[in-house]
Design a protein around this motif. Sequence first.
Motif, PDB file in Angstrom:
ATOM      1  N   HIS A 161       0.786  -1.233   0.000  1.00  0.00           N
ATOM      2  CA  HIS A 161       0.000   0.000   0.000  1.00  0.00           C
ATOM      3  C   HIS A 161       0.824   1.292   0.000  1.00  0.00           C
ATOM      4  O   HIS A 161       0.242   2.378  -0.080  1.00  0.00           O
ATOM      5  CB  HIS A 161      -0.944   0.002   1.209  1.00  0.00           C
ATOM      6  CG  HIS A 161      -1.986  -1.064   1.149  1.00  0.00           C
ATOM      7  ND1 HIS A 161      -3.026  -1.035   0.245  1.00  0.00           N
ATOM      8  CD2 HIS A 161      -2.145  -2.211   1.870  1.00  0.00           C
ATOM      9  CE1 HIS A 161      -3.778  -2.108   0.418  1.00  0.00           C
ATOM     10  NE2 HIS A 161      -3.269  -2.840   1.388  1.00  0.00           N
ATOM     11  N   ARG A 162       2.131   1.183   0.111  1.00  0.00           N
ATOM     12  CA  ARG A 162       3.000   2.370   0.077  1.00  0.00           C
ATOM     13  C   ARG A 162       2.579   3.414   1.107  1.00  0.00           C
ATOM     14  O   ARG A 162       2.659   4.620   0.861  1.00  0.00           O
ATOM     15  CB  ARG A 162       3.003   3.000  -1.320  1.00  0.00           C
ATOM     16  CG  ARG A 162       3.422   2.042  -2.420  1.00  0.00           C
ATOM     17  CD  ARG A 162       4.839   1.545  -2.230  1.00  0.00           C
ATOM     18  NE  ARG A 162       5.239   0.605  -3.269  1.00  0.00           N
ATOM     19  CZ  ARG A 162       6.375  -0.076  -3.273  1.00  0.00           C
ATOM     20  NH1 ARG A 162       7.212   0.074  -2.252  1.00  0.00           N
ATOM     21  NH2 ARG A 162       6.674  -0.912  -4.227  1.00  0.00           N
ATOM     22  N   SER A 186       1.345  -8.801  -4.810  1.00  0.00           N
ATOM     23  CA  SER A 186       0.421  -8.920  -5.944  1.00  0.00           C
ATOM     24  C   SER A 186      -0.926  -9.477  -5.505  1.00  0.00           C
ATOM     25  O   SER A 186      -1.987  -8.957  -5.880  1.00  0.00           O
ATOM     26  CB  SER A 186       1.026  -9.823  -7.021  1.00  0.00           C
ATOM     27  OG  SER A 186       2.241  -9.306  -7.497  1.00  0.00           O
ATOM     28  N   ILE A 187      -0.888 -10.538  -4.714  1.00  0.00           N
ATOM     29  CA  ILE A 187      -2.128 -11.189  -4.284  1.00  0.00           C
ATOM     30  C   ILE A 187      -2.935 -10.263  -3.385  1.00  0.00           C
ATOM     31  O   ILE A 187      -4.167 -10.177  -3.501  1.00  0.00           O
ATOM     32  CB  ILE A 187      -1.804 -12.515  -3.576  1.00  0.00           C
ATOM     33  CG1 ILE A 187      -1.228 -13.500  -4.598  1.00  0.00           C
ATOM     34  CG2 ILE A 187      -3.043 -13.101  -2.898  1.00  0.00           C
ATOM     35  CD1 ILE A 187      -0.641 -14.757  -3.984  1.00  0.00           C
ATOM     36  N   HIS A 188      -2.239  -9.530  -2.505  1.00  0.00           N
ATOM     37  CA  HIS A 188      -2.975  -8.636  -1.620  1.00  0.00           C
ATOM     38  C   HIS A 188      -3.581  -7.456  -2.385  1.00  0.00           C
ATOM     39  O   HIS A 188      -4.714  -7.047  -2.114  1.00  0.00           O
ATOM     40  CB  HIS A 188      -2.060  -8.101  -0.517  1.00  0.00           C
ATOM     41  CG  HIS A 188      -2.807  -7.296   0.502  1.00  0.00           C
ATOM     42  ND1 HIS A 188      -3.650  -7.870   1.426  1.00  0.00           N
ATOM     43  CD2 HIS A 188      -2.881  -5.953   0.717  1.00  0.00           C
ATOM     44  CE1 HIS A 188      -4.200  -6.927   2.169  1.00  0.00           C
ATOM     45  NE2 HIS A 188      -3.748  -5.757   1.760  1.00  0.00           N
ATOM     46  N   THR A 192      -4.494   2.999   2.486  1.00  0.00           N
ATOM     47  CA  THR A 192      -3.162   3.590   2.332  1.00  0.00           C
ATOM     48  C   THR A 192      -2.662   4.236   3.619  1.00  0.00           C
ATOM     49  O   THR A 192      -1.683   4.980   3.597  1.00  0.00           O
ATOM     50  CB  THR A 192      -3.161   4.643   1.203  1.00  0.00           C
ATOM     51  OG1 THR A 192      -4.138   5.660   1.491  1.00  0.00           O
ATOM     52  CG2 THR A 192      -3.492   4.006  -0.140  1.00  0.00           C
ATOM     53  N   SER A 193      -3.324   3.947   4.726  1.00  0.00           N
ATOM     54  CA  SER A 193      -2.886   4.487   6.011  1.00  0.00           C
ATOM     55  C   SER A 193      -1.882   3.553   6.672  1.00  0.00           C
ATOM     56  O   SER A 193      -2.084   2.336   6.715  1.00  0.00           O
ATOM     57  CB  SER A 193      -4.091   4.679   6.938  1.00  0.00           C
ATOM     58  OG  SER A 193      -3.661   4.982   8.252  1.00  0.00           O
ATOM     59  N   ALA A 194      -0.819   4.124   7.232  1.00  0.00           N
ATOM     60  CA  ALA A 194       0.181   3.337   7.958  1.00  0.00           C
ATOM     61  C   ALA A 194      -0.309   2.948   9.342  1.00  0.00           C
ATOM     62  O   ALA A 194       0.253   2.054   9.976  1.00  0.00           O
ATOM     63  CB  ALA A 194       1.484   4.122   8.070  1.00  0.00           C
TER      64      ALA A 194
END
Length: 404
Positions: free
Chosen positions: A53-54, A83-85, A228-230
Amino acid sequence: MLLPDWAALNAGLDWLANGFWSLNWWQLVLFTLAMTHVTMVSVTVFLHRHQAHRALDLHPVASHFFRFWLWLTTGQVTKEWTSIHRKHHAKCEQLEDPHSPHVYGIKTVLLQGYELYRKEAANPETMTRYGHGTPNDWLERHLYSRFSTAGVGLMLVIDLALFGAAGLAVWAVQMAWTPVMAAGIVNGAAHYWGYRNFEVADASTNISPWGILIAGEELHNNHHTYPTSAKLSVKPYEFDIGWVYISLMQRLGLANVKKTPPKLALGAVRAVADEKTLEALISNRYEIMASYAKDMRRAFKDELQALQARHADAAVIKTAKRWLHRDVDKVPAAAVPQLALARAASPVLDKMVLMREELRQMWLSRSHTREQLAVDLQAWCQQAEASGIAALQQFSLRLRAAQA
């Protein structure tokens, strides 16, 4: 017959019983749990939040430590997991979802999650479409990906050397931990059982408000709301130990957090809802709708007390309590008649359900212009404040105070 008293044989038997690092049974258990915890932290921080998710950047030293540890304890190939996630998020609860319990069945995902993972990992289209940006350096090509099982073999040798015969049990727990906890519990239970803070499009749930055992992954509904939240915790009572490690790494210069869950800010109440109100609604829609659900529960409680005071049959609305705040398409077919009866028995709840759906359409609409949506929102607030329903009136005032 007694064995010969050979020094080498005695040393061998002593190693077989104790290994080079003689630990009591409880020390062995603590060591095993500590090792599996490091593995789960590696999965959630490196594979999940960083790679898939960077949500944060990692210093090369931290990044490579996690890669090495996962190779050693799981044989995990970064590109495959990522990739799978990513495909799971893109196709969540659909036929293409690699491991949805609503597609494959909860029993299959819990007991055969690893097999589902291996099947999808063999799909070259998934690797090509969703595997971009994953490590592709010399070590990845010539060691971690090429000899992915060599690491777990090395881990077996280390465990046997340290603990003797007991090392085999330690290694077995290490090997089973991620398939059971990640492939089974998170992919299965966290899309089937638990509580939901937010009404997202998929079936994700939070298994527990305390994300410790699986390093924060227990808070799965929060994650699907803000992928995309850490940070995975959003409520004051929730705890994400993965976030604790990330915060510590950030202080040490080993991580840089890029995104955390948005927080709804409230300012002065605007005279009327306008385009800024609309922007705040769209930007904070999950939190705003969670606030609406809280108001609906309060209205439900008031309606229940009113029915009981009139000695009316309150059972009809009790059976529908669970579904009043859910999206229309998330209400099971079996519960639709119950919900209809509850709405017929309570004009207040019927109004709140109706207006919730109208509000939800504000950000789902693709045919109205921004200006038209702002007009629609203004009319919605006026209708809510003229409804005579305290919960709707209070919600509308908060909505007019919302800031993007």
